[in-house]
Design a protein around this motif. Structure first.
Motif, PDB file in Angstrom:
ATOM      1  N   SER A   2       0.830  -1.206   0.000  1.00  0.00           N
ATOM      2  CA  SER A   2       0.000   0.000   0.000  1.00  0.00           C
ATOM      3  C   SER A   2       0.861   1.250   0.000  1.00  0.00           C
ATOM      4  CB  SER A   2      -0.927  -0.002   1.215  1.00  0.00           C
ATOM      5  OG  SER A   2      -0.174  -0.013   2.411  1.00  0.00           O
ATOM      6  N   LYS A   3       0.280   2.311  -0.500  1.00  0.00           N
ATOM      7  CA  LYS A   3       0.986   3.580  -0.570  1.00  0.00           C
ATOM      8  C   LYS A   3       0.429   4.545   0.466  1.00  0.00           C
ATOM      9  CE  LYS A   3       2.057   3.225  -5.500  1.00  0.00           C
ATOM     10  NZ  LYS A   3       1.927   3.887  -6.827  1.00  0.00           N
ATOM     11  N   GLY A 281       9.159   7.808  -1.276  1.00  0.00           N
ATOM     12  CA  GLY A 281       8.283   7.366  -2.355  1.00  0.00           C
ATOM     13  C   GLY A 281       6.925   8.027  -2.348  1.00  0.00           C
ATOM     14  N   ILE A 282       6.861   9.266  -1.837  1.00  0.00           N
ATOM     15  CA  ILE A 282       5.588   9.976  -1.755  1.00  0.00           C
ATOM     16  C   ILE A 282       5.662  11.215  -2.648  1.00  0.00           C
ATOM     17  CG2 ILE A 282       3.942  11.125  -0.252  1.00  0.00           C
ATOM     18  CD1 ILE A 282       5.212   9.577   2.094  1.00  0.00           C
TER      19      ILE A 282
END
Length: 291
Positions: A2-3, A281-282
């Motif tokens: 999940s992100k 990674g956002i």
């Protein structure tokens, strides 16, 4: 995997009193939301639409304002004589925030810290926080307790006491990764502990201990206080913190913050932006920033 589903904002504190430059450069860096200085926001207390238009002009929306017992030297939640002043101050901030579409006030404690809080002081602080929070929530703005180094609310036992004494439907939590870590707390654990009340987040790093400035202006005894630095240049491991936020289903604001630049505000926030995007990674524009 999940992100992270939250939204990225940036704090204007790095630019000091250069408020318009903060908007211009934040927008140039790709940020789409900002937490402005409260003193600047209050200049528009009687015309908040103008502040919203100013933010709109730079492609920004307001994520929150910093309030609580801050904004006046020596004011404390634990001082009953300050209660009405704190309530009035936060109501004023909440009105501006609400008019600009923001739904959170960061409730910063008063300082400087003289000693650990007593139980009586914590009870008084909780009563003041609760009353002020009720008033801001009536305006649609959540009050989020923000433990802060060198203030009346710093340590884990103090935070736990305040959270226990305050209504979870009224008083929320704004974890700050650097302030929690600097006070010896595990930021990820605190996020999990108060998962139902985490409503706003400050993403911040600490200078490595052997590199902290000896001439930093705020001192406690004879020891220099920790200095905050650009994300990724300090000792904080942010991956477990982001994981904790994802575990609790957090979808709110995470505001990148650095108090003082080690070069220029633009360069410091560029480093922070790149860390958020490349290491965490956002994407800073990866999630809709609509309120």
């Amino acid at each position: 995997m999940s992100k992270f589903a939250g939204k990225i904002s940036v704090h204007a504190i790095t630019w000091g009193q250069e408020h318009i430059k903060a908007m211009e450069e934040a927008a140039r860096l790709g940020f789409r939301a900002m937490e402005p200085w409260p003193s600047f926001a209050l200049q528009y207390a009687d015309r908040p639409d103008e502040l919203k238009e100013l933010l709109d002009r730079h492609g920004l929306i307001m994520s929150a304002l910093y309030g609580g017992a801050s904004g006046e030297s020596g004011r404390r939640f634990s001082d009953p004589a300050s209660r009405q002043s704190i309530i009035d101050y936060n109501v004023r901030l909440a009105k501006v925030a609400a008019a600009c579409g923001a739904g959170h006030l960061v409730f910063g404690p008063g300082g400087p810290r003289n000693a650990a809080a007593t139980l009586d002081e914590l009870k008084t602080a909780a009563e003041t926080i609760s009353e002020a929070a009720k008033r801001t929530l009536e305006l649609g703005v959540k009050a989020c307790v923000h433990p802060h180094l060198w203030t009346e609310l710093q340590d884990e036992n103090e935070l736990d006491a305040i959270m226990e004494m305050c209504d979870p439907e009224t008083v929320f939590f704004a974890p700050d990764t650097a302030h929690l870590t600097g006070a010896g707390m595990d930021a990820a654990e605190m996020i999990r502990r108060y998962k139902e009340r985490v409503a706003y987040v400050h993403l911040k790093d600490l200078m490595p201990e052997d590199a902290r400035k000896e001439d930093f202006p705020m001192l406690l005894g004879n020891e220099a206080l920790p200095v905050f630095c650009e994300l990724g240049l300090g000792p904080i491991n942010f991956q477990p913190i982001i994981q904790a936020l994802m575990e609790i289903g957090y979808t709110g604001w995470m505001t990148v913050e650095i108090d003082q630049s080690t070069s220029t505000p633009y360069r410091s926030l560029e480093i922070c932006r790149d860390f958020v995007e490349q290491q965490l990674g956002i994407p800073i524009q990866g999630v809709s920033v609509s309120q």
